[in-house]
Design a protein around this motif. Structure first.
Motif, PDB file in Angstrom:
ATOM      1  N   GLY A 204      83.148  36.867  14.509  1.00  0.00           N
ATOM      2  CA  GLY A 204      82.998  35.438  14.255  1.00  0.00           C
ATOM      3  C   GLY A 204      81.900  34.780  15.067  1.00  0.00           C
ATOM      4  N   LEU A 205      80.926  35.552  15.525  1.00  0.00           N
ATOM      5  CA  LEU A 205      79.854  34.970  16.327  1.00  0.00           C
ATOM      6  C   LEU A 205      79.063  33.940  15.536  1.00  0.00           C
ATOM      7  CD1 LEU A 205      78.256  38.004  18.213  1.00  0.00           C
ATOM      8  CD2 LEU A 205      79.495  36.106  19.227  1.00  0.00           C
ATOM      9  N   PRO A 206      78.691  32.817  16.168  1.00  0.00           N
ATOM     10  CA  PRO A 206      77.777  31.880  15.510  1.00  0.00           C
ATOM     11  C   PRO A 206      76.458  32.562  15.191  1.00  0.00           C
ATOM     12  CG  PRO A 206      78.741  30.921  17.506  1.00  0.00           C
ATOM     13  CD  PRO A 206      79.109  32.377  17.502  1.00  0.00           C
ATOM     14  N   ASP A 207      75.750  32.045  14.188  1.00  0.00           N
ATOM     15  CA  ASP A 207      74.531  32.706  13.730  1.00  0.00           C
ATOM     16  C   ASP A 207      73.503  32.827  14.851  1.00  0.00           C
ATOM     17  OD1 ASP A 207      72.877  33.757  11.433  1.00  0.00           O
ATOM     18  OD2 ASP A 207      71.591  32.114  12.092  1.00  0.00           O
ATOM     19  N   LYS A 208      73.392  31.819  15.706  1.00  0.00           N
ATOM     20  CA  LYS A 208      72.406  31.860  16.781  1.00  0.00           C
ATOM     21  C   LYS A 208      72.656  33.037  17.718  1.00  0.00           C
ATOM     22  CE  LYS A 208      70.400  29.041  20.503  1.00  0.00           C
ATOM     23  NZ  LYS A 208      70.432  27.734  21.209  1.00  0.00           N
ATOM     24  N   LEU A 209      73.921  33.247  18.106  1.00  0.00           N
ATOM     25  CA  LEU A 209      74.249  34.347  18.999  1.00  0.00           C
ATOM     26  C   LEU A 209      74.128  35.689  18.288  1.00  0.00           C
ATOM     27  CD1 LEU A 209      77.319  32.913  20.953  1.00  0.00           C
ATOM     28  CD2 LEU A 209      74.938  33.062  21.678  1.00  0.00           C
ATOM     29  N   ARG A 210      74.470  35.704  17.012  1.00  0.00           N
ATOM     30  CA  ARG A 210      74.357  36.938  16.231  1.00  0.00           C
ATOM     31  C   ARG A 210      72.891  37.368  16.132  1.00  0.00           C
ATOM     32  NH1 ARG A 210      74.415  38.836  10.829  1.00  0.00           N
ATOM     33  NH2 ARG A 210      75.925  40.509  10.501  1.00  0.00           N
ATOM     34  N   ARG A 211      72.011  36.395  15.929  1.00  0.00           N
ATOM     35  CA  ARG A 211      70.577  36.705  15.875  1.00  0.00           C
ATOM     36  C   ARG A 211      70.075  37.202  17.226  1.00  0.00           C
ATOM     37  NH1 ARG A 211      67.631  34.980  11.404  1.00  0.00           N
ATOM     38  NH2 ARG A 211      68.879  33.791   9.910  1.00  0.00           N
ATOM     39  N   ALA A 212      70.529  36.569  18.301  1.00  0.00           N
ATOM     40  CA  ALA A 212      70.107  36.996  19.636  1.00  0.00           C
ATOM     41  C   ALA A 212      70.545  38.435  19.902  1.00  0.00           C
ATOM     42  CB  ALA A 212      70.682  36.052  20.694  1.00  0.00           C
ATOM     43  N   MET A 213      71.764  38.774  19.466  1.00  0.00           N
ATOM     44  CA  MET A 213      72.236  40.151  19.592  1.00  0.00           C
ATOM     45  C   MET A 213      71.334  41.097  18.810  1.00  0.00           C
ATOM     46  SD  MET A 213      75.784  41.855  18.190  1.00  0.00           S
ATOM     47  CE  MET A 213      76.852  40.991  19.325  1.00  0.00           C
ATOM     48  N   TYR A 214      70.962  40.680  17.605  1.00  0.00           N
ATOM     49  CA  TYR A 214      70.119  41.547  16.784  1.00  0.00           C
ATOM     50  C   TYR A 214      68.732  41.732  17.409  1.00  0.00           C
ATOM     51  CZ  TYR A 214      67.616  43.652  12.941  1.00  0.00           C
ATOM     52  OH  TYR A 214      66.851  44.523  12.192  1.00  0.00           O
TER      53      TYR A 214
END
Length: 315
Positions: free
Chosen positions: A126-136
């Motif tokens: 359920g990560l927010p998109d901003k954090l998901r992108r940072a992970m990627y």
């Protein structure tokens, strides 16, 4: 009173994120550092549209599989591991920095065979998109900077390599806390030493805020990682690559925190957990907010330490 931290690696394994019980012992699957300045200017967002976060549902499966594969028969689990706790490094890092952070953490504790198993309650899916992108972006940076080079455009976490660490946190006048935990290894340098990858959305010299230095430093310190490769990005493009010694991160911290206070907080929190989990079969949920611990009941004990593991260790 100062809390001292001692740790050593006692083994390594590879695991598939599709089946985390499927592990291979050893370092033969570890990636190798490939410092390639030609990747500067490349987009770290390449392949993101097809990214799936396979990391999200991990509990303790790989660690339990490692224990079963390396155990000698007829030895009690507590005697075999010589530890009070089993967990992942990420939870220890989050406990260490909690007293200096505005974020709260929740984790489950289950006591079996005299050992307490800890698992963070974290909904990665359920990560927010901003954090998901940072992970990627970090995954893509790692993909570009390691060998063997992937044939796939999309970076992924379909497999991981980890090291198992035996550690103790010792405080004068208090019982030592012993922890057996897994730490992911991003890659190895030419000498076989572990290397950590990080990305940052600003020039490194202006990015030494408290939360970043604490999280980065404790992530490395808990696994004896001496080298960090940092990718500076401008929006989605890789702008620069810098190699740091871990102690440089500590040297650039603001002085509102210290590693000693972080190690002491791990000792304090785990002592609190140990005080509440006094009998085998007990399972509780713990919540830490700004260094204050709370406890509640939970039915998830078998979810964290399943019967197939307990059958392997009848006592």
């Amino acid at each position: 009173m100062t809390t001292t931290f001692r740790a050593e690696s006692v083994g390594d394994y590879w695991t598939s994120c599709e089946n985390r019980w499927n592990i291979e012992l050893g370092r033969h699957r570890n990636k190798r550092l490939f410092f390639n300045p030609c990747v500067i200017g490349m987009s770290l967002e390449e392949g993101y549209a097809h990214f799936e976060n396979e990391h999200g549902n991990e509990k303790l499966e790989g660690i339990l599989a490692f224990i079963m594969k390396t155990s000698r028969s007829s030895i009690p689990l507590k005697e075999l591991l010589q530890t009070d706790f089993v967990c992942r490094r990420g939870l220890l890092r989050n406990i260490a920095i909690n007293q200096h952070s505005s974020n709260y953490i929740s984790f489950f504790g289950v006591r079996q065979r005299g050992v307490i198993f800890l698992c963070e309650d974290k909904a990665f899916g359920g990560l927010p998109d901003k954090l998901r992108r940072a992970m990627y972006y970090s995954l893509k940076f790692e993909q570009l900077m390691t060998l063997p080079q992937s044939r796939h455009v999309t970076a992924s976490k379909t497999q991981e390599t980890k090291t198992m660490i035996q550690a103790s946190f010792e405080k004068e006048g208090a019982e030592p806390i012993r922890v057996f935990y897994a730490a992911e290894v991003d890659c190895l340098d030419p000498a076989g030493n572990p290397v950590e990858f990080k990305t940052i959305s600003k020039p490194l010299e202006t990015g030494w805020d408290k939360n970043r230095t604490m999280a980065w430093y404790m992530q490395c310190a808990l696994a004896n990682v001496k080298t960090v490769v940092v990718g500076e990005r401008q929006r989605v493009s890789l702008r620069n690559i810098k190699i740091l010694e871990t102690e440089m991160i500590y040297a650039n911290r603001n002085h509102s925190w210290s590693r000693e206070s972080c190690f002491e907080h791990i000792h304090t929190t785990l002592s609190f957990v140990k005080h509440h989990l006094t009998h085998d079969g007990m399972s509780l949920k713990f919540t830490a907010i700004n260094g204050t611990n709370y406890v509640s009941t939970t039915p998830y004990g078998e979810y964290i330490v399943p019967q197939n593991f307990l059958r392997h260790f009848p006592f």
